[in-house]
Design a protein around this motif. Structure first.
Motif, PDB file in Angstrom:
ATOM      1  N   GLU A   2       0.825  -1.206   0.000  1.00 39.27           N
ATOM      2  CA  GLU A   2       0.000   0.000   0.000  1.00 39.27           C
ATOM      3  C   GLU A   2       0.865   1.264   0.000  1.00 39.27           C
ATOM      4  N   GLU A   3       1.983   1.206   0.713  1.00 39.31           N
ATOM      5  CA  GLU A   3       2.876   2.363   0.773  1.00 39.31           C
ATOM      6  C   GLU A   3       3.440   2.695  -0.606  1.00 39.31           C
ATOM      7  N   LYS A   4       3.852   1.651  -1.354  1.00 39.21           N
ATOM      8  CA  LYS A   4       4.390   1.888  -2.691  1.00 39.21           C
ATOM      9  C   LYS A   4       3.317   2.422  -3.632  1.00 39.21           C
ATOM     10  N   ILE A   5       2.089   1.901  -3.489  1.00 37.93           N
ATOM     11  CA  ILE A   5       1.002   2.371  -4.346  1.00 37.93           C
ATOM     12  C   ILE A   5       0.709   3.840  -4.073  1.00 37.93           C
ATOM     13  N   LEU A  56      11.075   9.668 -12.414  1.00 39.14           N
ATOM     14  CA  LEU A  56      10.240  10.766 -12.898  1.00 39.14           C
ATOM     15  C   LEU A  56       9.156  10.303 -13.860  1.00 39.14           C
ATOM     16  N   GLY A  57       9.317   9.110 -14.422  1.00 36.27           N
ATOM     17  CA  GLY A  57       8.429   8.662 -15.495  1.00 36.27           C
ATOM     18  C   GLY A  57       6.967   8.661 -15.116  1.00 36.27           C
ATOM     19  N   LEU A  58       6.623   8.024 -13.979  1.00 35.70           N
ATOM     20  CA  LEU A  58       5.224   7.924 -13.587  1.00 35.70           C
ATOM     21  C   LEU A  58       4.679   9.273 -13.133  1.00 35.70           C
ATOM     22  N   ALA A  59       5.523  10.090 -12.488  1.00 36.78           N
ATOM     23  CA  ALA A  59       5.074  11.419 -12.072  1.00 36.78           C
ATOM     24  C   ALA A  59       4.739  12.276 -13.287  1.00 36.78           C
ATOM     25  N   ILE A  60       5.592  12.212 -14.307  1.00 31.58           N
ATOM     26  CA  ILE A  60       5.346  12.966 -15.538  1.00 31.58           C
ATOM     27  C   ILE A  60       4.104  12.426 -16.244  1.00 31.58           C
ATOM     28  N   ALA A  61       3.947  11.112 -16.249  1.00 32.67           N
ATOM     29  CA  ALA A  61       2.776  10.509 -16.890  1.00 32.67           C
ATOM     30  C   ALA A  61       1.486  11.003 -16.238  1.00 32.67           C
ATOM     31  N   ARG A  62       1.456  11.031 -14.912  1.00 36.61           N
ATOM     32  CA  ARG A  62       0.247  11.490 -14.231  1.00 36.61           C
ATOM     33  C   ARG A  62      -0.053  12.953 -14.561  1.00 36.61           C
ATOM     34  N   GLN A  63       0.990  13.794 -14.592  1.00 38.62           N
ATOM     35  CA  GLN A  63       0.763  15.206 -14.888  1.00 38.62           C
ATOM     36  C   GLN A  63       0.233  15.411 -16.306  1.00 38.62           C
ATOM     37  N   THR A  88      -4.673   5.616 -12.275  1.00 38.54           N
ATOM     38  CA  THR A  88      -4.614   4.896 -11.009  1.00 38.54           C
ATOM     39  C   THR A  88      -3.854   3.595 -11.215  1.00 38.54           C
ATOM     40  N   VAL A  89      -3.498   2.945 -10.105  1.00 34.66           N
ATOM     41  CA  VAL A  89      -2.773   1.685 -10.167  1.00 34.66           C
ATOM     42  C   VAL A  89      -3.406   0.699  -9.192  1.00 34.66           C
ATOM     43  N   GLN A  90      -3.442  -0.559  -9.606  1.00 35.18           N
ATOM     44  CA  GLN A  90      -3.965  -1.641  -8.775  1.00 35.18           C
ATOM     45  C   GLN A  90      -2.941  -2.772  -8.758  1.00 35.18           C
ATOM     46  N   VAL A 144      -4.489   2.047 -14.854  1.00 33.21           N
ATOM     47  CA  VAL A 144      -5.734   2.375 -15.527  1.00 33.21           C
ATOM     48  C   VAL A 144      -5.760   3.866 -15.836  1.00 33.21           C
ATOM     49  N   ILE A 145      -5.916   4.205 -17.110  1.00 31.17           N
ATOM     50  CA  ILE A 145      -5.995   5.604 -17.548  1.00 31.17           C
ATOM     51  C   ILE A 145      -7.408   5.853 -18.059  1.00 31.17           C
ATOM     52  N   LYS A 146      -8.007   6.946 -17.561  1.00 31.79           N
ATOM     53  CA  LYS A 146      -9.339   7.338 -18.037  1.00 31.79           C
ATOM     54  C   LYS A 146      -9.243   8.756 -18.594  1.00 31.79           C
TER      55      LYS A 146
END
Length: 358
Positions: free
Chosen positions: A299-302, A325-332, A342-344, A353-355
């Motif tokens: 849960e901490e990593k998620i 930086l990859g996931l942070a940039i992707a979210r932005q 989001t991630v599961q 999951v991208i909406k």
């Protein structure tokens, strides 16, 4: 505060009544005459005449002066009581700028101000903690990347020295040394790119250039580029997207998102497994899923998944992964498009999951 003011007014009225009774109906005259007798050593009749001349003939003026003096004393007491609030507020302001976590404490009458000051205090403490944590992440990142840069650079220098010093080296060995040097040089290039990402990438000032793209064609082109990496890691990729799925987005930046997610899936997938990419359109939005088989995430990593400078691997391997930086940039980028990511993680399957709005 209202009660205190009312009591102060009542006390002032009561004091005026007492003064009036004391001056006009009390023993004030006898007391003044005795004072004159003792002070000036006068006879009773002389002292009484002096009282008549100095006070009795000007009793109204004396009464008004007494009221003024009384009101000055009462106002002084009230002002001293009221000024303590400003002192407490001033001490509370000093407490705000201190770095300790102690809360501001004021009188009950200032409860609303105390609550707001404590809210500001908590916000400042939280921002300082976040700033220190962010600074520590940057420092750690620079230290790690400096180490990562040094390791492949040392390998490149070592193999180039071997090629220079070995005069009778076989062609096979020469090709092997060149291949290793090239691999390490490419790793150096990737790490230097990460440094540039940290220095210049700020999505707050990016303007999106919208266009309509065929989502399946974009992924087919992306998978063609990833084919060697998939083969090297003994992975396959299954693409389930209809031919007519269109997406209105900034194509270059959205391709970067998909590249980051696919690269992340390759890095953290178990060998011999399949990466699944699906896309569906429903309820006015496009849903894109990246699923790969990997270790279950805590849960901490998620929760920290999309923070800048956060890496999923704990070994700090220099052969894979970037600066976090990859996931942070992707979210932005997704959020700039009005979407969410989001991630599961369940049963050794990690799903992003991208909406996005159609």
């Amino acid at each position: 505060m209202l009660y205190r003011m009312v009591w102060m007014v009542v006390f002032a009225l009561f004091a005026i009544i007492m003064l009036y009774s004391f001056f006009l109906h009390g023993r004030f005259a006898d007391w003044i005459v005795k004072v004159y007798q003792k002070l000036f050593r006068l006879e009773y009749a002389t002292a009484r005449s002096l009282y008549q001349w100095t006070i009795r003939n000007h009793i109204e003026i004396v009464f008004y002066v007494a009221i003024v003096i009384l009101f000055i004393l009462i106002f002084r007491l009230y002002l001293n009581w009221f000024m303590k609030y400003f002192t407490q507020i001033n001490e509370g302001m000093d407490n705000l700028v201190r770095e300790d976590a102690s809360e501001v404490s004021l009188s009950p009458e200032l409860y609303a101000i105390e609550r707001k000051m404590n809210a500001v205090k908590h916000t400042i403490v939280m921002q300082n903690n976040e700033r220190q944590a962010e600074e520590q992440k940057k420092n750690d990142l620079i230290m790690y990347l400096a180490h990562d840069l040094k390791t492949p650079l040392a390998s490149v220098i070592g193999y180039l020295n071997l090629l220079r010093d070995e005069e009778e080296i076989s062609e096979e060995l020469r090709k092997k040394y060149l291949a290793v040097s090239l691999d390490k040089a490419e790793r150096l290039e990737d790490l230097i790119d990460e440094f540039f990402e940290i220095a210049k990438y700020n999505l707050s000032y990016i303007t999106l250039q919208y266009s309509r793209i065929n989502l399946k064609r974009l992924f087919e082109m992306l998978l063609y580029e990833f084919a060697p990496m998939l083969q090297e890691n003994d992975l396959t990729c299954r693409l389930q997207i209809e031919e007519d799925v269109m997406l209105r987005c900034d194509a270059d930046k959205m391709q970067r998102v998909f590249d980051n997610l696919l690269r992340n899936a390759v890095y953290y997938s178990h060998g011999g497994t399949e990466i699944g990419i699906t896309a569906t359109c429903q309820d006015g939005e496009t849903e894109i899923r990246f699923a790969n088989h990997g270790d279950v995430l805590s849960e901490e990593k998620i929760e920290r998944m999309f923070e800048r400078f956060t890496r999923l691997d704990t070994s700090r391997s220099t052969d894979k992964g970037g600066a976090g930086l990859g996931l942070a940039i992707a979210r932005q980028i997704i959020e700039l498009h009005g979407g969410v990511i989001t991630v599961q993680s369940e049963d050794n399957i990690i799903t992003f999951v991208i909406k996005l709005p159609v």
